[in-house]
Write a protein that holds these residues in place. Structure first.
Motif, PDB file in Angstrom:
ATOM      1  N   ARG A   1       0.856  -1.184   0.000  1.00 43.27           N
ATOM      2  CA  ARG A   1       0.000   0.000   0.000  1.00 43.27           C
ATOM      3  C   ARG A   1       0.895   1.237   0.000  1.00 43.27           C
ATOM      4  O   ARG A   1       1.800   1.354   0.808  1.00 43.27           O
ATOM      5  N   THR A   2       0.611   2.152  -0.910  1.00 39.40           N
ATOM      6  CA  THR A   2       1.518   3.273  -1.145  1.00 39.40           C
ATOM      7  C   THR A   2       0.958   4.607  -0.676  1.00 39.40           C
ATOM      8  O   THR A   2       1.287   5.649  -1.212  1.00 39.40           O
ATOM      9  N   LYS A   3       0.131   4.574   0.331  1.00 39.07           N
ATOM     10  CA  LYS A   3      -0.446   5.805   0.880  1.00 39.07           C
ATOM     11  C   LYS A   3       0.525   6.423   1.880  1.00 39.07           C
ATOM     12  O   LYS A   3       1.324   5.731   2.494  1.00 39.07           O
ATOM     13  N   GLY A   4       0.430   7.718   2.071  1.00 34.85           N
ATOM     14  CA  GLY A   4       1.264   8.401   3.053  1.00 34.85           C
ATOM     15  C   GLY A   4       2.590   8.837   2.459  1.00 34.85           C
ATOM     16  O   GLY A   4       2.803   8.809   1.250  1.00 34.85           O
ATOM     17  N   LEU A   5       3.485   9.238   3.329  1.00 34.35           N
ATOM     18  CA  LEU A   5       4.802   9.700   2.898  1.00 34.35           C
ATOM     19  C   LEU A   5       5.650   8.535   2.421  1.00 34.35           C
ATOM     20  O   LEU A   5       5.592   7.440   2.972  1.00 34.35           O
TER      21      LEU A   5
END
Length: 123
Positions: free
Chosen positions: A47-51
Motif C-alpha cells: 500500500r503506497t499511501k502516506g509519505l
C-alpha cells in the motif's frame, strides 16, 4: 511456521522498452495507492499511501553501470520528513559539471479535473 512478512523478488534480463514498461506500471500503481507484484513463487501487495522514503543510488564502473531505486512506506501520514534535498533527473549529463545550468525545480504538484498530475516548473 507462519511468516510475519510477505516478500517478493524478481530478477531478469530485459530490453530497454520492457524496463520502461515495468517502471510505468509501477508508477501507475503508486498513483492508485497500491502495487501488487507476483510470480510463480511469491506475491506481495504494498500500500503506497502516506509519505514515501525515496533513495536513489547510482554507480558507474568500467565494466557496468547500476541504478538502485528504493521506495519505502511506513503508513504514517503525519511524519515530517527529515530533509527534502533537490533531485535532478535528466537524460543528458552536463557538458561542464562545474558550470552546469541549474535544473528546473518542481514547484508544485496539482490535480486537474481529469485526475492527472501536472507539474509546474520554475526556471
Amino acid at each position: 511456521m507462519a511468516k510475519n512478512t510477505n516478500s517478493f523478488k524478481h530478477e531478469s534480463l530485459q530490453d530497454q522498452a520492457s524496463v520502461v514498461a515495468y517502471l510505468n506500471l509501477i508508477c501507475q500503481s503508486i498513483e492508485k495507492g497500491q502495487i501488487h507484484l507476483a510470480n510463480d513463487e511469491d506475491d506481495v501487495t504494498i500500500r503506497t499511501k502516506g509519505l514515501s522514503r525515496l533513495k536513489i543510488k547510482a554507480k558507474q564502473a568500467k565494466t557496468h553501470q547500476e541504478l538502485r531505486i528504493t521506495l519505502a512506506w511506513s503508513g504514517d501520514t503525519d511524519k515530517k520528513t527529515e530533509s527534502n534535498p533537490t533531485l535532478e533527473v535528466t537524460s543528458k549529463p552536463a557538458k561542464n559539471p562545474k558550470k552546469a545550468k541549474k535544473p528546473n525545480k518542481i514547484k508544485k504538484k496539482t490535480r486537474t479535473k481529469s485526475d492527472k498530475v501536472t507539474i509546474k516548473k520554475t526556471k
